[in-house]
Design a protein around this motif. Structure first.
Motif, PDB file in Angstrom:
ATOM      1  N   GLU A   1      13.856  29.918  -8.334  1.00  0.00           N
ATOM      2  CA  GLU A   1      14.630  29.634  -9.543  1.00  0.00           C
ATOM      3  C   GLU A   1      16.097  29.375  -9.197  1.00  0.00           C
ATOM      4  O   GLU A   1      16.739  28.475  -9.759  1.00  0.00           O
ATOM      5  CB  GLU A   1      14.524  30.805 -10.523  1.00  0.00           C
ATOM      6  CG  GLU A   1      15.010  30.489 -11.921  1.00  0.00           C
ATOM      7  CD  GLU A   1      14.120  29.475 -12.633  1.00  0.00           C
ATOM      8  OE1 GLU A   1      14.668  28.679 -13.431  1.00  0.00           O
ATOM      9  OE2 GLU A   1      12.892  29.474 -12.404  1.00  0.00           O
ATOM     10  N   PHE A   2      16.615  30.148  -8.267  1.00  0.00           N
ATOM     11  CA  PHE A   2      17.990  29.970  -7.822  1.00  0.00           C
ATOM     12  C   PHE A   2      18.207  28.573  -7.248  1.00  0.00           C
ATOM     13  O   PHE A   2      19.171  27.877  -7.581  1.00  0.00           O
ATOM     14  CB  PHE A   2      18.323  31.044  -6.797  1.00  0.00           C
ATOM     15  CG  PHE A   2      19.684  30.931  -6.170  1.00  0.00           C
ATOM     16  CD1 PHE A   2      20.807  30.661  -6.932  1.00  0.00           C
ATOM     17  CD2 PHE A   2      19.843  31.112  -4.807  1.00  0.00           C
ATOM     18  CE1 PHE A   2      22.070  30.563  -6.355  1.00  0.00           C
ATOM     19  CE2 PHE A   2      21.093  31.017  -4.219  1.00  0.00           C
ATOM     20  CZ  PHE A   2      22.209  30.742  -4.993  1.00  0.00           C
ATOM     21  N   ASN A   3      17.295  28.144  -6.398  1.00  0.00           N
ATOM     22  CA  ASN A   3      17.418  26.810  -5.809  1.00  0.00           C
ATOM     23  C   ASN A   3      17.270  25.709  -6.853  1.00  0.00           C
ATOM     24  O   ASN A   3      17.877  24.645  -6.731  1.00  0.00           O
ATOM     25  CB  ASN A   3      16.398  26.638  -4.685  1.00  0.00           C
ATOM     26  CG  ASN A   3      16.840  27.326  -3.402  1.00  0.00           C
ATOM     27  OD1 ASN A   3      18.000  27.247  -3.019  1.00  0.00           O
ATOM     28  ND2 ASN A   3      15.924  28.018  -2.753  1.00  0.00           N
ATOM     29  N   LEU A   4      16.477  25.976  -7.888  1.00  0.00           N
ATOM     30  CA  LEU A   4      16.357  25.004  -8.971  1.00  0.00           C
ATOM     31  C   LEU A   4      17.662  24.846  -9.733  1.00  0.00           C
ATOM     32  O   LEU A   4      18.100  23.730 -10.014  1.00  0.00           O
ATOM     33  CB  LEU A   4      15.239  25.420  -9.934  1.00  0.00           C
ATOM     34  CG  LEU A   4      13.800  25.172  -9.473  1.00  0.00           C
ATOM     35  CD1 LEU A   4      12.813  25.757 -10.484  1.00  0.00           C
ATOM     36  CD2 LEU A   4      13.539  23.678  -9.292  1.00  0.00           C
ATOM     37  N   VAL A   5      18.305  25.979 -10.081  1.00  0.00           N
ATOM     38  CA  VAL A   5      19.519  25.889 -10.895  1.00  0.00           C
ATOM     39  C   VAL A   5      20.679  25.280 -10.113  1.00  0.00           C
ATOM     40  O   VAL A   5      21.601  24.702 -10.702  1.00  0.00           O
ATOM     41  CB  VAL A   5      19.942  27.256 -11.475  1.00  0.00           C
ATOM     42  CG1 VAL A   5      18.817  27.854 -12.309  1.00  0.00           C
ATOM     43  CG2 VAL A   5      20.403  28.228 -10.397  1.00  0.00           C
ATOM     44  N   LEU A   6      20.643  25.390  -8.784  1.00  0.00           N
ATOM     45  CA  LEU A   6      21.693  24.769  -7.980  1.00  0.00           C
ATOM     46  C   LEU A   6      21.714  23.252  -8.160  1.00  0.00           C
ATOM     47  O   LEU A   6      22.762  22.620  -8.007  1.00  0.00           O
ATOM     48  CB  LEU A   6      21.497  25.096  -6.494  1.00  0.00           C
ATOM     49  CG  LEU A   6      21.783  26.532  -6.051  1.00  0.00           C
ATOM     50  CD1 LEU A   6      21.461  26.699  -4.575  1.00  0.00           C
ATOM     51  CD2 LEU A   6      23.239  26.907  -6.321  1.00  0.00           C
ATOM     52  N   ASN A   7      20.558  22.698  -8.491  1.00  0.00           N
ATOM     53  CA  ASN A   7      20.435  21.246  -8.624  1.00  0.00           C
ATOM     54  C   ASN A   7      20.103  20.800 -10.040  1.00  0.00           C
ATOM     55  O   ASN A   7      19.790  19.628 -10.263  1.00  0.00           O
ATOM     56  CB  ASN A   7      19.350  20.746  -7.662  1.00  0.00           C
ATOM     57  CG  ASN A   7      19.684  21.068  -6.219  1.00  0.00           C
ATOM     58  OD1 ASN A   7      20.545  20.458  -5.617  1.00  0.00           O
ATOM     59  ND2 ASN A   7      18.996  22.067  -5.656  1.00  0.00           N
ATOM     60  N   ASP A   8      20.169  21.732 -10.994  1.00  0.00           N
ATOM     61  CA  ASP A   8      19.880  21.419 -12.387  1.00  0.00           C
ATOM     62  C   ASP A   8      21.194  21.082 -13.091  1.00  0.00           C
ATOM     63  O   ASP A   8      22.025  21.968 -13.341  1.00  0.00           O
ATOM     64  CB  ASP A   8      19.201  22.624 -13.051  1.00  0.00           C
ATOM     65  CG  ASP A   8      18.734  22.333 -14.464  1.00  0.00           C
ATOM     66  OD1 ASP A   8      19.432  21.588 -15.178  1.00  0.00           O
ATOM     67  OD2 ASP A   8      17.687  22.859 -14.856  1.00  0.00           O
TER      68      ASP A   8
ATOM     69  N   ARG B   1      16.586  32.151 -18.529  1.00  0.00           N
ATOM     70  CA  ARG B   1      15.805  30.973 -18.153  1.00  0.00           C
ATOM     71  C   ARG B   1      14.428  31.379 -17.623  1.00  0.00           C
ATOM     72  O   ARG B   1      13.436  30.669 -17.830  1.00  0.00           O
ATOM     73  CB  ARG B   1      16.595  30.197 -17.094  1.00  0.00           C
ATOM     74  CG  ARG B   1      15.926  28.971 -16.509  1.00  0.00           C
ATOM     75  CD  ARG B   1      16.830  28.395 -15.440  1.00  0.00           C
ATOM     76  NE  ARG B   1      16.152  27.392 -14.629  1.00  0.00           N
ATOM     77  CZ  ARG B   1      16.482  26.114 -14.575  1.00  0.00           C
ATOM     78  NH1 ARG B   1      17.481  25.670 -15.313  1.00  0.00           N
ATOM     79  NH2 ARG B   1      15.831  25.271 -13.797  1.00  0.00           N
ATOM     80  N   MET B   2      14.344  32.527 -16.943  1.00  0.00           N
ATOM     81  CA  MET B   2      13.084  33.023 -16.384  1.00  0.00           C
ATOM     82  C   MET B   2      12.243  33.778 -17.409  1.00  0.00           C
ATOM     83  O   MET B   2      11.155  34.260 -17.092  1.00  0.00           O
ATOM     84  CB  MET B   2      13.367  33.917 -15.181  1.00  0.00           C
ATOM     85  CG  MET B   2      13.987  33.197 -13.987  1.00  0.00           C
ATOM     86  SD  MET B   2      14.357  34.307 -12.600  1.00  0.00           S
ATOM     87  CE  MET B   2      12.681  34.684 -12.016  1.00  0.00           C
ATOM     88  N   GLY B   3      12.757  33.921 -18.619  1.00  0.00           N
ATOM     89  CA  GLY B   3      12.009  34.593 -19.669  1.00  0.00           C
ATOM     90  C   GLY B   3      12.116  36.095 -19.651  1.00  0.00           C
ATOM     91  O   GLY B   3      11.357  36.798 -20.338  1.00  0.00           O
ATOM     92  N   ARG B   4      13.076  36.630 -18.923  1.00  0.00           N
ATOM     93  CA  ARG B   4      13.273  38.080 -18.893  1.00  0.00           C
ATOM     94  C   ARG B   4      14.065  38.495 -20.123  1.00  0.00           C
ATOM     95  O   ARG B   4      15.030  37.845 -20.500  1.00  0.00           O
ATOM     96  CB  ARG B   4      14.011  38.511 -17.628  1.00  0.00           C
ATOM     97  CG  ARG B   4      13.352  38.065 -16.334  1.00  0.00           C
ATOM     98  CD  ARG B   4      11.998  38.745 -16.141  1.00  0.00           C
ATOM     99  NE  ARG B   4      11.479  38.534 -14.804  1.00  0.00           N
ATOM    100  CZ  ARG B   4      10.590  37.632 -14.463  1.00  0.00           C
ATOM    101  NH1 ARG B   4      10.110  36.819 -15.393  1.00  0.00           N
ATOM    102  NH2 ARG B   4      10.160  37.526 -13.217  1.00  0.00           N
ATOM    103  N   ARG B   5      13.666  39.609 -20.716  1.00  0.00           N
ATOM    104  CA  ARG B   5      14.333  40.083 -21.923  1.00  0.00           C
ATOM    105  C   ARG B   5      15.247  41.284 -21.663  1.00  0.00           C
ATOM    106  O   ARG B   5      16.030  41.666 -22.521  1.00  0.00           O
ATOM    107  CB  ARG B   5      13.291  40.476 -22.984  1.00  0.00           C
ATOM    108  CG  ARG B   5      12.507  39.307 -23.553  1.00  0.00           C
ATOM    109  CD  ARG B   5      13.414  38.330 -24.258  1.00  0.00           C
ATOM    110  NE  ARG B   5      14.230  38.966 -25.273  1.00  0.00           N
ATOM    111  CZ  ARG B   5      15.355  38.458 -25.772  1.00  0.00           C
ATOM    112  NH1 ARG B   5      15.808  37.305 -25.317  1.00  0.00           N
ATOM    113  NH2 ARG B   5      16.045  39.101 -26.703  1.00  0.00           N
TER     114      ARG B   5
END
Length: 460
Positions: A93-100, A168-172
């Motif tokens: 997820e971290f690597n995704l947000v770096l490029n989102d 973003r990961m759905g954690r509450r």
């Protein structure tokens, strides 16, 4: 004598229930099928290994990717199997947000409108004059004003970004540990903004010393859980809470310690400090700083400032640790100066430990520096020689706090005051006009009573 042993963030567990009951600092040898080699600490100097670059792959390629989490021999994932999958998901997820681009745009807006960035690079004219010699020569001192961030510290840079990832990961529910309370306040505020439940764990000793921040955390709607001891104990308990609720909870670390990707994430989100400093330095004097100075606890504010300048060999990187009552007193938090290599809270780095590998209790007048370890990247910077590390005792930090107050009208945190204290030794060695940037990582309102009463009940 028992053989040297190391600390893992949780005992190897046979199932999830055992993990929730396990102690976050257990005495086990590593390499039990977790994908990490067995490591036995030694009091003898560790032979230098071939070091990997400090700058991760995302600095080389247009598409950013951070992986492995190794800085030379330091870092890694020394964790039970129950956490491997969770950490892998977090890394992905971290690597995704770096490029989102959408995430990055939202983060940019949050940093500007919620956090209050960019923070000033302030020319401390009276402090500069204070350090001039008889001929009026000496360095020019600038202060990076992270104390002006929302909630009063650099901690918000990372907290707001990670809360966005948690959502973003759905954690509450977000779980975090805090020492001086600045990370706790920042996390609670970010969770309030994004409508997430928040639980802050804090050592009982720290709660007494930082009661004003405890009140702020509660006013922000977060739950405060007291843990017997100090920050290291609160961190262990926070990890246990997270392990017990991996599918619904998010562990929001504010330090550059722990298993990968935690150190890389915090470093990345704090790197805005150095990026702004480079830009502001070019605007103010048309060049780079000559010297960067930051306090060192676990290292988040230091790496936030240093990271942008890692490849600039002409820029000195200076970290200042807390020497407490003195390096030989046994009451300090100078991990890089007096520690030895071992594993704690999931990563290989320098630790304060005794001959049997038991973690020592750290001390500093700056509560946020009381941690028995340090980030793996800083451990690498020590061994590679890219950065230099020095110390300041409690008394020097308190005097520096007062000096900055009286000369510049700024209340630096006691943590940041360790960096200001080192100017006494640094400035006489510098050439005239040398540009020095000190990172004022936090606001010192929380420490005013400690400083005012210092000396009545303490001796150095």
């Amino acid at each position: 004598m028992a053989s040297n042993i190391v600390h893992n963030i949780a005992a190897a567990v046979t199932n999830q229930l055992d993990a929730t009951r396990g102690i976050a600092r257990s005495h086990v040898k590593l390499g039990n099928g977790i994908g990490s080699p067995t490591f036995t600490p030694t009091k003898k100097p560790t032979p230098a290994l071939k070091m990997q670059p400090v700058i991760d792959d995302h600095h080389k390629n247009s598409k950013q990717t951070i992986h492995e989490g190794k800085f030379g021999k330091f870092g890694g994932k020394f964790v039970p199997e129950s956490l491997i999958t969770c950490l892998a998901k977090l890394e992905a997820e971290f690597n995704l947000v770096l490029n989102d681009s959408k995430f990055q745009e939202e983060l940019e807006v949050a940093l500007r409108d919620f956090v209050g960035r960019e923070t000033p690079l302030y020319h401390a004219e009276r402090l500069t004059k204070y350090y001039k010699d008889e001929e009026g020569k000496g360095p020019e001192i600038y202060i990076k004003r992270e104390d002006l961030n929302h909630c009063g510290a650099h901690k918000m840079n990372n907290a707001i970004a990670q809360v966005m990832i948690a959502k973003r990961m759905g954690r509450r529910r977000v779980v975090a540990a805090t020492g001086a309370g600045q990370h706790g306040v920042a996390t609670a505020a970010a969770c309030a903004k994004h409508d997430l439940e928040c639980t802050i764990l804090m050592g009982s000793e720290d709660i007494k010393k930082q009661s004003s921040n405890v009140v702020l955390i509660k006013l922000l709607g977060a739950q405060v859980k007291s843990v017997e001891g100090n920050f290291k104990d609160a961190s262990s308990e926070a990890i246990r809470e997270w392990v017990g609720n991996l599918e619904t909870s998010y562990y929001l670390t504010g330090t550059v310690v722990g298993p990968h990707p935690c150190p890389a994430m915090v470093r990345e989100f704090q790197s805005v400090i150095g990026k702004e400093t480079r830009k502001q330095a070019m605007e103010k004097w048309g060049g780079l700083p000559d010297v960067l100075v930051a306090c060192i606890g676990s290292g988040s504010n230091a790496l936030g400032l240093f990271n942008e300048f890692m490849k600039e060999e002409d820029v000195r990187l200076i970290g200042v640790e807390a020497a407490g009552f003195g390096l030989d007193s046994g009451k300090h938090s100078a991990t890089l100066s007096k520690g030895h290599v071992g594993v704690y809270h999931g990563a290989l780095s320098y630790l304060l430990q005794d001959e049997e590998g038991q973690i020592l209790v750290p001390h500093s007048v700056g509560i946020g520096l009381e941690y028995p370890g340090v980030g793996p990247e800083l451990s690498f910077l020590k061994e590679s020689g890219r950065a230099e590390f020095h110390t300041a005792i409690d008394k020097e930090a308190v005097e520096a706090y007062k000096r900055v107050c009286r000369l510049e009208g700024i209340f630096p945190s006691l943590e940041a005051s360790h960096a200001f204290a080192y100017l006494d030794k640094l400035c006489p060695t510098l050439t005239d006009g040398c540009k020095v940037v000190v990172n004022c990582s936090g606001r010192g309102d929380k420490d005013a009573a400690i400083v005012f009463n210092y000396g009545h009940h303490q001796e150095c």
